[in-house]
Enzyme design. Structure first.
Site, short mmCIF file in Angstrom:
data_model
loop_
_atom_site.label_atom_id
_atom_site.label_comp_id
_atom_site.label_asym_id
_atom_site.label_seq_id
_atom_site.Cartn_x
_atom_site.Cartn_y
_atom_site.Cartn_z
N LYS A 195 4.37 43.64 69.18
CA LYS A 195 3.00 43.94 68.75
C LYS A 195 2.65 43.17 67.47
CE LYS A 195 3.28 48.58 70.72
NZ LYS A 195 3.19 50.03 70.42
N PHE A 209 -6.66 58.63 70.44
CA PHE A 209 -6.14 57.46 69.73
C PHE A 209 -6.41 56.14 70.45
CE2 PHE A 209 -2.61 59.20 72.26
CZ PHE A 209 -2.26 58.10 73.03
N ARG A 236 14.31 50.15 77.30
CA ARG A 236 13.78 51.36 76.67
C ARG A 236 14.80 51.96 75.70
NH1 ARG A 236 8.48 52.38 76.81
NH2 ARG A 236 8.90 54.60 76.77
N THR A 240 9.38 56.37 70.81
CA THR A 240 8.04 55.90 70.43
C THR A 240 7.77 56.17 68.95
OG1 THR A 240 7.24 56.29 72.67
CG2 THR A 240 5.58 56.12 70.95
N ARG A 295 13.22 50.16 67.09
CA ARG A 295 12.34 51.00 66.26
C ARG A 295 13.12 51.75 65.19
NH1 ARG A 295 8.82 53.00 71.38
NH2 ARG A 295 7.30 51.29 71.41
N ASN A 311 4.76 50.57 65.51
CA ASN A 311 6.13 50.72 66.03
C ASN A 311 6.69 49.46 66.67
OD1 ASN A 311 4.85 50.78 68.50
ND2 ASN A 311 5.38 52.90 68.97
N HIS A 317 6.51 47.09 72.55
CA HIS A 317 6.18 47.85 73.76
C HIS A 317 7.13 47.41 74.86
CE1 HIS A 317 4.00 49.44 77.22
NE2 HIS A 317 4.26 48.27 77.78
#
Length: 152
Positions: free
Chosen positions: A11, A59, A87, A93, A104, A114, A117
């Site tokens: 991100k 959000f 994952r 998350t 993370r 964070n 993705h």
């Protein structure tokens, strides 16, 4: 049988913080194969399609604003169990709930920033890969060290 593929995106916060190499390296060291890679600033339309499952959530607007605020590194990784493994590598998350050693857990603090993705299921991966990449942008190749990565 074709190997499993997953869509992974670094991100804007991860790109701005210079974490691209660190994150790419983790996936390479794990033994997954990079078959698609590009950097782009997503359009609002692309972001809304990508996060469409959250459209009714409060959000949603802020999420779309954030993901379109700067460059994203979009990737497709391939390998046995890549979706589940990615994952686990990414972590929870909410970064403060993510285990140390995860991306993370090591590199993020706030849920709104964070860093990364990753697709959560085969159907999601297929949708996201098709949304972010044209088939011609994906490379079908065999690493020279393939026999050292996986059996068979």
């Amino acid at each position: 049988m074709a190997a499993e593929r997953s869509f992974i995106a670094i991100k804007p916060d991860g790109v701005q913080r210079g974490l691209v190499g660190e994150i790419l390296g983790r996936f390479e060291r794990k033994g997954f194969k990079l078959v698609g890679l590009k950097q782009l600033t997503p359009s609002r339309e692309l972001a809304e399609q990508h996060y469409g499952v959250h459209k009714e959530r409060p959000f949603f607007g802020g999420l779309v604003d954030f993901i379109t605020s700067g460059p994203v590194v979009a990737m497709v990784w391939e390998g046995d169990g890549v979706i589940t493994s990615a994952r686990k590598m990414i972590g929870a998350t909410k970064p403060l709930e993510a285990e140390p050693g995860t991306i993370r857990g090591d590199l993020a603090i706030n849920i709104g920033r964070n860093v990364i993705h990753g697709s959560d299921a085969p159907e999601t991966a297929e949708f996201e890969i098709g949304l972010w990449f044209n088939p011609s942008e994906l490379s079908d190749w065999t690493p020279s060290d393939q026999t050292w990565r996986v059996e068979g």
